[in-house]
Write an enzyme that holds these catalytic residues in place. Sequence first.
Site, PDB file in Angstrom:
ATOM      1  N   GLN A 152       0.851  -1.189   0.000  1.00 51.89           N
ATOM      2  CA  GLN A 152       0.000   0.000   0.000  1.00 51.89           C
ATOM      3  C   GLN A 152       0.883   1.234   0.000  1.00 51.89           C
ATOM      4  O   GLN A 152       1.899   1.292   0.706  1.00 51.89           O
ATOM      5  CB  GLN A 152      -0.922   0.011   1.222  1.00 51.89           C
ATOM      6  CG  GLN A 152      -1.989  -1.077   1.189  1.00 51.89           C
ATOM      7  CD  GLN A 152      -2.903  -0.974   2.393  1.00 51.89           C
ATOM      8  OE1 GLN A 152      -2.473  -0.721   3.506  1.00 51.89           O
ATOM      9  NE2 GLN A 152      -4.193  -1.184   2.171  1.00 51.89           N
ATOM     10  N   ASP A 155     -16.081   4.818  11.794  1.00 55.35           N
ATOM     11  CA  ASP A 155     -15.294   5.641  10.875  1.00 55.35           C
ATOM     12  C   ASP A 155     -14.347   4.720  10.121  1.00 55.35           C
ATOM     13  O   ASP A 155     -13.145   4.695  10.370  1.00 55.35           O
ATOM     14  CB  ASP A 155     -14.533   6.704  11.664  1.00 55.35           C
ATOM     15  CG  ASP A 155     -13.702   7.620  10.779  1.00 55.35           C
ATOM     16  OD1 ASP A 155     -13.927   7.625   9.557  1.00 55.35           O
ATOM     17  OD2 ASP A 155     -12.829   8.324  11.320  1.00 55.35           O
TER      18      ASP A 155
END
Length: 281
Positions: A31, A156
């Site tokens: 990533q 979230d």
Amino acid sequence: MADWIREPLHDGWAQALRADEMLYDSATDHQRLRVFSNPRFGRVLTLDDVVQTTEGDNFIYHEMMTHVPILAHGAARQVCIVGGGDGGMAREVLKHRRVEKVTMVEIDAAVVDFSKRYLPMLSKGAFDDPRLELVIADGAGFMRDTAGGFDVIIVDSTDPAGPGEVLFSDTFYGHAKRALSPGGILVTQNGVPFMQGAELTNTMRAFKPLFADATCYLATVPTYAGGPMAFGWGTDGDARTLPLAELAARFAASGLEPGYYTPEVHLAAFALPGYVRRLMP
């Protein structure tokens, strides 16, 4: 010359942000995490070139995920945030003086450390507030094992891929429902429904059997491109039907000075356009 960071999140659609200065670039094979400065949005955090948050418009997202459920509830003392490692959600929750404890469950301590270093303007000291308990744990496991008693739970999460995928499952939502106190409210981020309609449909399909009041509300966050963003809403109470006068009174008493949220925006956010309604099972 400045580089343009192209976000290829949606099929057939892309946005680009100018990176005047690259402040961090992980450049790994897995990533790619980057923080750069942009003349309009300030510091921008991207993951694999997808915008996660910005200094400039994060207030919209964070205000609408916190002030809507907390003011609608009216007596929230215990709040749980699942994710939110940048501290922005905790920042807004802790502005509510009646909130006694915020339990923030973040899977990766490195996210918190990274955000403190490169994005301190998001948390604005929230991690130093004695009412905040930071729990480094998997959110799904925490929700399964917690004793609960939360008046508001805010999920979230990232989009439903990789580590964030489990936070969109029926099992997770069932555990979250059990962890709510009577009249408690669960809110979730459900992407941009014009572009990511399945996220909202799947969440609402799970919410319907769990909650007496299951719907979503909307807010427009500029860097979450493609239309307004949807936030899932689930509760067994009647907090969504609060009259404007009562909501305005609670807002005035709170002492909040938000940049996006108002009582009128709060109520209007639940008025859904036709294409969003058709995504609701």
